[in-house]
Write an enzyme that holds these catalytic residues in place. Structure first.
Site, PDB file in Angstrom:
ATOM      1  N   HIS A   1       7.826   2.185 -11.529  1.00 25.04           N
ATOM      2  CA  HIS A   1       7.743   0.833 -12.096  1.00 25.04           C
ATOM      3  C   HIS A   1       6.810   0.910 -13.303  1.00 25.04           C
ATOM      4  O   HIS A   1       5.903   1.740 -13.330  1.00 25.04           O
ATOM      5  CB  HIS A   1       7.153  -0.087 -11.025  1.00 25.04           C
TER       6      HIS A   1
ATOM      7  N   ASP B   1       1.689   4.208  -5.306  1.00 29.41           N
ATOM      8  CA  ASP B   1       1.999   2.801  -5.529  1.00 29.41           C
ATOM      9  C   ASP B   1       2.774   2.312  -4.310  1.00 29.41           C
ATOM     10  O   ASP B   1       3.959   2.617  -4.140  1.00 29.41           O
ATOM     11  CB  ASP B   1       2.827   2.685  -6.819  1.00 29.41           C
TER      12      ASP B   1
ATOM     13  N   GLN C   1       6.120  -1.501  -2.761  1.00 33.30           N
ATOM     14  CA  GLN C   1       7.366  -1.711  -2.016  1.00 33.30           C
ATOM     15  C   GLN C   1       7.326  -1.081  -0.626  1.00 33.30           C
ATOM     16  O   GLN C   1       8.238  -1.304   0.178  1.00 33.30           O
ATOM     17  CB  GLN C   1       8.562  -1.137  -2.793  1.00 33.30           C
TER      18      GLN C   1
ATOM     19  N   LYS D   1       4.221  -9.601  -1.935  1.00 30.62           N
ATOM     20  CA  LYS D   1       5.470  -8.971  -1.488  1.00 30.62           C
ATOM     21  C   LYS D   1       5.483  -8.783   0.017  1.00 30.62           C
ATOM     22  O   LYS D   1       6.429  -8.241   0.580  1.00 30.62           O
ATOM     23  CB  LYS D   1       5.636  -7.604  -2.168  1.00 30.62           C
TER      24      LYS D   1
ATOM     25  N   CYS E   1      11.796  -3.737 -14.378  1.00 31.04           N
ATOM     26  CA  CYS E   1      10.539  -3.149 -14.887  1.00 31.04           C
ATOM     27  C   CYS E   1      10.515  -1.643 -14.669  1.00 31.04           C
ATOM     28  O   CYS E   1       9.469  -1.062 -14.328  1.00 31.04           O
ATOM     29  CB  CYS E   1       9.314  -3.796 -14.243  1.00 31.04           C
TER      30      CYS E   1
HETATM   31  N1  C6P Z   1       8.088  -5.169  -8.683  1.00 29.29           N
HETATM   32  C1  C6P Z   1      10.300  -6.146  -8.672  1.00 29.29           C
HETATM   33  O1  C6P Z   1      11.096  -7.091  -8.765  1.00 29.29           O
HETATM   34  P1  C6P Z   1       2.745  -6.786  -9.134  1.00 29.29           P
HETATM   35  O2  C6P Z   1       3.623  -7.539 -10.093  1.00 29.29           O
HETATM   36  O3  C6P Z   1       1.467  -6.329  -9.790  1.00 29.29           O
HETATM   37  O4  C6P Z   1       2.526  -7.510  -7.848  1.00 29.29           O
HETATM   38  O5  C6P Z   1       3.564  -5.484  -8.712  1.00 29.29           O
HETATM   39  C2  C6P Z   1       3.990  -4.580  -9.675  1.00 29.29           C
HETATM   40  C3  C6P Z   1       4.832  -3.518  -9.047  1.00 29.29           C
HETATM   41  C4  C6P Z   1       4.331  -2.229  -8.974  1.00 29.29           C
HETATM   42  N2  C6P Z   1       5.019  -1.249  -8.381  1.00 29.29           N
HETATM   43  C5  C6P Z   1       6.227  -1.460  -7.835  1.00 29.29           C
HETATM   44  C6  C6P Z   1       6.942  -0.326  -7.156  1.00 29.29           C
HETATM   45  C7  C6P Z   1       6.789  -2.733  -7.886  1.00 29.29           C
HETATM   46  O6  C6P Z   1       7.997  -2.937  -7.343  1.00 29.29           O
HETATM   47  C8  C6P Z   1       6.094  -3.785  -8.523  1.00 29.29           C
HETATM   48  C9  C6P Z   1       6.696  -5.155  -8.651  1.00 29.29           C
HETATM   49  C10 C6P Z   1       8.819  -6.425  -8.720  1.00 29.29           C
HETATM   50  O7  C6P Z   1      10.693  -4.986  -8.509  1.00 29.29           O
HETATM   51  C11 C6P Z   1       8.457  -7.310  -9.866  1.00 29.29           C
HETATM   52  S1  C6P Z   1       8.689  -6.546 -11.423  1.00 29.29           S
END
Ligand code: C6P
Length: 425
Positions: free
Chosen positions: A139, A216, A219, A242, A382
Site C-alpha cells: 500500500h 504493515d 489488513q 478496520k 492506493c
Molecule cells: N487501505 C483500502 O481500501 P490508514 O488509512 O492509515 O488507516 O491505513 C493505510 C493502509 C496501510 N496499509 C494497508 C495494507 C492498507 O490496506 C491501508 C488502508 C484502505 O485498501 C484504504 S486506502
C-alpha cells in the site's frame, strides 16, 4: 501475466460452532439501512469496517460520563479518562501476543505509525547507500514514506517481486535482503490481492543481516490472530477503524529498546520529561511519542472493539472468513468474463477479493453494484505500483468481514450476473 488464477484450494471444514452470524449482524445498526432502496450489503471492509453498537455506545458513554483530558488533571474525571485510555493500551498489547503496554504507541492510523518510524528511526539510521526492502504489493502507506526517506538520504529501495499467483517470489531473497539492507517493510496481508505474506520467514532473513523488519498489519490484525513475538517483528502497525473501532486511532508496536532509542515525533505537551529555557528532556515510552492531547474518546471506544473481537475469537473470525472467501471465489469464478486477481489457496490469503471484468471498467462495476445496495471498492486501492505489475489500471474489490455471510456473497453474485446481462454481455 502476473497474479492470476492458479488453483490449489484447501477446503475449510471446521464447523463455525461459536459463530452466530445473525446475532453478529444484529449488533451492527448500519446493516439495517437501505441503500438505493436495497438492503445494504457492505463488502468494503478493507477500506473501513462498520461499527457494532458497543463501540458506538462507548463513544457516547465516554462523552456523557468521563470526558476529561488525560495524564494531566488530578480530579476524578481526569483519572477515569486516563485509566480508560491506558486500559485500551493494555488490551492492545495483549491482543497482539502479550507485549509490554509501553511498547504500544497510539497514533492516528497505520499511515501515521509508518511515518513515525520513517521520521524517527529512519532519519537516524538510514544513510547513503543503505537499502530498504519493500514488496511489489505494498500500500502507498508502506512505500511512499520509505521512497521519500530514500530520496533524501540517497538510500536504495529494493523490492521483492510477486509470482503469477500473487505470492511473494522469494527465489532471489538472499540477494534482495543483503548486508546493505537496513529495513524490510512488508505488508502482512495485501489489501488488493489478499495475500498473507511469510512475515516470520522474512523477519529471520532480515535479522540474519542485522536489519529490522516492519510489518504493515492494517489488513491482517482485523482478520486473524497476530502474535508479534512469534512473528519476531521489530515494528507492527495497524488501524482501529478496520477492526470495528473508530477512525483516527492507529497502533504502532515497537520493541522496547528500539522505541527507547528513537527520538520523539511530535514535540509539545505531554511528551516531555522536563523543560527549561535551555534544556528539554523526553518522557518515557510510549508517552514520548504521544505529544499533545490524543484522540481520547476514540481510543477508549477502540477498547470496546477489541473486546468484541476477543469475545468472538480471532481464530473463529479467521475460520469464518476462510470459509466465506472460498465460497465467494468459487461463485465469482463461475461468471464468464470475471477474473479473480491474487492467490486462490485459501490458507494463504484473506478476504479481500479483487476481480476484473474483461468488458467493463471497475468503476462501472462499482456503480452498478451500488445501485443494488452493494458497497465494494474500485480503483487502484492506493497500490499503484502493484497495479502496474499486474497490468491493470484498476480492480473491483469485495472485502469480507465477520458480519458477511453466504447470502451477501449470493447477492453480489446475482448482481454481477445481472450487470453483465444489463450491458448486453
Ligand atoms: N487501505 C483500502 O481500501 P490508514 O488509512 O492509515 O488507516 O491505513 C493505510 C493502509 C496501510 N496499509 C494497508 C495494507 C492498507 O490496506 C491501508 C488502508 C484502505 O485498501 C484504504 S486506502
Amino acid at each position: 501475466m502476473r497474479p492470476g488464477t492458479a488453483k490449489s484450494k484447501a477446503t475449510v471444514s471446521t464447523p463455525l460452532s461459536r459463530f452466530d452470524i445473525q446475532k453478529i449482524k444484529a449488533d451492527f445498526p448500519i446493516l439495517n439501512e437501505k441503500v438505493n432502496g436495497n438492503r445494504l450489503v457492505y463488502l468494503d471492509n478493507a477500506a473501513t469496517s462498520q461499527k457494532p453498537r458497543v463501540v458506538i455506545n462507548a463513544i457516547l458513554e465516554y462523552y456523557r460520563k468521563t470526558n476529561a483530558n488525560i495524564h494531566r488533571g488530578l480530579h476524578k474525571l481526569a483519572e477515569d479518562a486516563t485509566r480508560a485510555y491506558e486500559a485500551t493500551r493494555t488490551h492492545t498489547a495483549a491482543f497482539i501476543g502479550g507485549v509490554e503496554s509501553e511498547e504500544i504507541v497510539f497514533t492516528r492510523g497505520t499511515t501515521e505509525s509508518i511515518n513515525l518510524v520513517a521520521y524517527t528511526w529512519g532519519e537516524e539510521n538510514i544513510h547513503e547507500g543503505d537499502e530498504i526492502v519493500i514488496t511489489e504489493m505494498e500500500h502507498h502507506a508502506n512505500f511512499v514514506p520509505w521512497y521519500v526517506l530514500a530520496k533524501k538520504k540517497k538510500a536504495v529501495i529494493r523490492r521483492i517481486p510477486i509470482t503469477v499467483c500473487g505470492h511473494l517470489d522469494l527465489n532471489d531473497i538472499d540477494n534482495i535482503i543483503n548486508p546493505r539492507t537496513k529495513l524490510v517493510a512488508v505488508t502482512h496481508m495485501s489489501n488488493v490481492l489478499g495475500t498473507i505474506n511469510p512475515v516470520k520467514e522474512l523477519a529471520a532473513k532480515a535479522h540474519a543481516r542485522k536489519a529490522l523488519i516492519l510489518a504493515d498489519g492494517a489488513q491482517a490484525a482485523p482478520h486473524m490472530p497476530v502474535n508479534v513475538k512469534d512473528l519476531d517483528v521489530d515494528f507492527y502497525v495497524f488501524s482501529s477503524h478496520k477492526m470495528l473501532g473508530p477512525t483516527g486511532v492507529g497502533v504502532l508496536y515497537g520493541r522496547r529498546e528500539l522505541l527507547e532509542s528513537m527520538p520523539p515525533f511530535n514535540f509539545g505537551g505531554e511528551m516531555i520529561g522536563e523543560v527549561s529555557f535551555d534544556r528539554v528532556t523526553w518522557a518515557d515510552i510510549p508517552h514520548k511519542f504521544e505529544g499533545g492531547t490524543p484522540n481520547i474518546a476514540d481510543v477508549v471506544a477502540y477498547h470496546a472493539a477489541l473486546s468484541y473481537l476477543d469475545e468472538i475469537g480471532m481464530d473463529n473470525i479467521r475460520r469464518h472468513e476462510m470459509e466465506l472467501t472460498e465460497y465467494a471465489i468459487e461463485k465469482l469464478s463461475r461468471i464468464e468474463g470475471i477474473e479473480i486477481q491474487g492467490p486462490q489457496d485459501i490458507p494463504n490469503r484473506g478476504g479481500a477479493i479483487s476481480f476484473t471484468d474483461k468488458d467493463l471498467h471497475p468503476h462501472d462495476i462499482s456503480t452498478f453494484l451500488d445501485s443494488r445496495g452493494i458497497a465494494i471498492r474500485a480503483g487502484h486501492h492506493c497500490a499503484q505500483p502493484l497495479m502496474r505489475v499486474i497490468g491493470k489500471i484498476a480492480t473491483a474489490r469485495a472485502s469480507l468481514y465477520i458480519y458477511n455471510d453466504e447470502a451477501d456473497v449470493d447477492t453480489l453474485y446475482n448482481a454481477l450476473v445481472e450487470m453483465r446481462r444489463y450491458f448486453g454481455l
